[in-house]
Design a protein around this motif. Sequence first.
Motif, PDB file in Angstrom:
ATOM      1  N   LEU A  52       0.804  -1.221   0.000  1.00  0.00           N
ATOM      2  CA  LEU A  52       0.000   0.000   0.000  1.00  0.00           C
ATOM      3  C   LEU A  52       0.838   1.274   0.000  1.00  0.00           C
ATOM      4  CD1 LEU A  52      -2.749  -1.055   2.586  1.00  0.00           C
ATOM      5  CD2 LEU A  52      -2.876  -1.134   0.081  1.00  0.00           C
ATOM      6  N   ARG A  53       2.136   1.127   0.107  1.00  0.00           N
ATOM      7  CA  ARG A  53       3.040   2.279   0.254  1.00  0.00           C
ATOM      8  C   ARG A  53       2.893   3.269  -0.900  1.00  0.00           C
ATOM      9  NH1 ARG A  53       8.112   3.204  -1.673  1.00  0.00           N
ATOM     10  NH2 ARG A  53       8.176   1.094  -2.535  1.00  0.00           N
ATOM     11  N   THR A  54       2.718   2.761  -2.106  1.00  0.00           N
ATOM     12  CA  THR A  54       2.583   3.635  -3.279  1.00  0.00           C
ATOM     13  C   THR A  54       1.224   3.454  -3.951  1.00  0.00           C
ATOM     14  OG1 THR A  54       3.653   1.973  -4.695  1.00  0.00           O
ATOM     15  CG2 THR A  54       5.069   3.657  -3.699  1.00  0.00           C
ATOM     16  N   HIS A  55       0.258   2.926  -3.208  1.00  0.00           N
ATOM     17  CA  HIS A  55      -1.066   2.666  -3.770  1.00  0.00           C
ATOM     18  C   HIS A  55      -1.892   3.943  -3.739  1.00  0.00           C
ATOM     19  CE1 HIS A  55      -4.870   0.747  -4.623  1.00  0.00           C
ATOM     20  NE2 HIS A  55      -4.276  -0.452  -4.743  1.00  0.00           N
ATOM     21  N   ASP A  56      -2.210   4.481  -4.902  1.00  0.00           N
ATOM     22  CA  ASP A  56      -2.905   5.765  -4.996  1.00  0.00           C
ATOM     23  C   ASP A  56      -4.258   5.751  -4.290  1.00  0.00           C
ATOM     24  OD1 ASP A  56      -0.820   6.807  -6.441  1.00  0.00           O
ATOM     25  OD2 ASP A  56      -1.762   6.507  -8.401  1.00  0.00           O
ATOM     26  N   GLN A  57      -4.986   4.653  -4.424  1.00  0.00           N
ATOM     27  CA  GLN A  57      -6.321   4.597  -3.808  1.00  0.00           C
ATOM     28  C   GLN A  57      -6.227   4.631  -2.285  1.00  0.00           C
ATOM     29  OE1 GLN A  57      -8.665   1.042  -4.579  1.00  0.00           O
ATOM     30  NE2 GLN A  57     -10.566   2.227  -4.557  1.00  0.00           N
ATOM     31  N   TRP A  58      -5.238   3.941  -1.726  1.00  0.00           N
ATOM     32  CA  TRP A  58      -5.052   3.972  -0.279  1.00  0.00           C
ATOM     33  C   TRP A  58      -4.789   5.399   0.204  1.00  0.00           C
ATOM     34  CZ3 TRP A  58      -5.435   1.196   4.147  1.00  0.00           C
ATOM     35  CH2 TRP A  58      -4.748   1.699   5.261  1.00  0.00           C
ATOM     36  N   HIS A  59      -3.835   6.057  -0.435  1.00  0.00           N
ATOM     37  CA  HIS A  59      -3.453   7.399   0.013  1.00  0.00           C
ATOM     38  C   HIS A  59      -4.578   8.412  -0.199  1.00  0.00           C
ATOM     39  CE1 HIS A  59       0.650   6.538   1.176  1.00  0.00           C
ATOM     40  NE2 HIS A  59       0.763   5.779   0.115  1.00  0.00           N
ATOM     41  N   ALA A  60      -5.325   8.266  -1.292  1.00  0.00           N
ATOM     42  CA  ALA A  60      -6.446   9.174  -1.534  1.00  0.00           C
ATOM     43  C   ALA A  60      -7.534   8.967  -0.484  1.00  0.00           C
ATOM     44  CB  ALA A  60      -7.010   8.937  -2.933  1.00  0.00           C
ATOM     45  N   ASP A  61      -7.757   7.729  -0.106  1.00  0.00           N
ATOM     46  CA  ASP A  61      -8.795   7.426   0.873  1.00  0.00           C
ATOM     47  C   ASP A  61      -8.422   7.966   2.247  1.00  0.00           C
ATOM     48  OD1 ASP A  61     -11.359   6.119   1.134  1.00  0.00           O
ATOM     49  OD2 ASP A  61     -10.375   4.623   2.389  1.00  0.00           O
ATOM     50  N   VAL A  62      -7.160   7.817   2.626  1.00  0.00           N
ATOM     51  CA  VAL A  62      -6.701   8.345   3.910  1.00  0.00           C
ATOM     52  C   VAL A  62      -6.771   9.874   3.913  1.00  0.00           C
ATOM     53  CG1 VAL A  62      -4.733   8.567   5.459  1.00  0.00           C
ATOM     54  CG2 VAL A  62      -5.255   6.338   4.427  1.00  0.00           C
ATOM     55  N   ALA A  63      -6.344  10.475   2.815  1.00  0.00           N
ATOM     56  CA  ALA A  63      -6.350  11.936   2.718  1.00  0.00           C
ATOM     57  C   ALA A  63      -7.759  12.504   2.768  1.00  0.00           C
ATOM     58  CB  ALA A  63      -5.658  12.375   1.422  1.00  0.00           C
ATOM     59  N   ALA A  64      -8.738  11.747   2.278  1.00  0.00           N
ATOM     60  CA  ALA A  64     -10.128  12.211   2.274  1.00  0.00           C
ATOM     61  C   ALA A  64     -10.750  12.161   3.658  1.00  0.00           C
ATOM     62  CB  ALA A  64     -10.957  11.368   1.308  1.00  0.00           C
ATOM     63  N   GLY A  65     -10.117  11.423   4.572  1.00  0.00           N
ATOM     64  CA  GLY A  65     -10.629  11.320   5.938  1.00  0.00           C
ATOM     65  C   GLY A  65      -9.857  12.220   6.882  1.00  0.00           C
ATOM     66  N   ASP A  66      -9.345  11.619   7.950  1.00  0.00           N
ATOM     67  CA  ASP A  66      -8.637  12.409   8.953  1.00  0.00           C
ATOM     68  C   ASP A  66      -7.138  12.488   8.704  1.00  0.00           C
ATOM     69  OD1 ASP A  66      -7.727   9.900   9.622  1.00  0.00           O
ATOM     70  OD2 ASP A  66      -8.597   9.855  11.629  1.00  0.00           O
ATOM     71  N   GLY A  67      -6.692  11.928   7.588  1.00  0.00           N
ATOM     72  CA  GLY A  67      -5.266  11.977   7.262  1.00  0.00           C
ATOM     73  C   GLY A  67      -4.442  10.895   7.909  1.00  0.00           C
ATOM     74  N   ARG A  68      -5.079  10.043   8.708  1.00  0.00           N
ATOM     75  CA  ARG A  68      -4.362   8.957   9.392  1.00  0.00           C
ATOM     76  C   ARG A  68      -5.005   7.592   9.190  1.00  0.00           C
ATOM     77  NH1 ARG A  68      -3.834  10.527  15.548  1.00  0.00           N
ATOM     78  NH2 ARG A  68      -3.172   8.352  15.576  1.00  0.00           N
TER      79      ARG A  68
END
Length: 201
Positions: free
Chosen positions: A155-171
């Motif tokens: 998941l380190r470079t998985h765009d969907q993971w990072h976008a999903d985290v960023a859309a929430g609380d950032g963590r």
Amino acid sequence: MREGMRVCVVGDELVAGLGDARGLGWIGRVMARTTTEDPIFVAELAVPGESTSGLSARWETEAQRRFGPHGDNRLVVGLGAQDLVEGLSLARSRLNLANVLDIASASRVSCFVVGPPPRPDVDSADAAALPALSRAFSDVCRRRHIPYVETHEPLRTHDQWHADVAAGDGRHPGQAGYGLLAWLVLHNGWHTWLGLPSDDG
């Protein structure tokens, strides 16, 4: 009532599915894809912000209250990044996890471990720290022949993971992120651990 299989899941807020609008987290999604003849009792025993020190100190008391004296008792350990936030050494983190697994093994409780996923605030502070922690956890499990699901590297470079985290609380992830975690668990030994046919769908 027959005891059947009882699974206790211990860990931090990721075990509770924090941030998932559907309230399923990765555990709910995994269990929805786990088909058995008899129902499995699953207890989610999460403590927000818990390090392996806290987990090691409390898991046995809480799990034993849910386990059956003669049943098929199992333990899932969901690990996060709190050890790094609290400044625990890798040696301490390894020892804490080893203690959990060794005590469980001595009680004939089969274990399954899910490693820590990426966490932006921790990864940005030290990009090497969380991968090193995950490798340490993996090594503890490998030495004991216990299944370990690596989640950080996929998941380190998985765009969907990072976008999903960023859309929430950032963590913490939301629905998409927990879906990705569930996929990793399902495709890295979950069914085999339970003694069920593999689900590659």
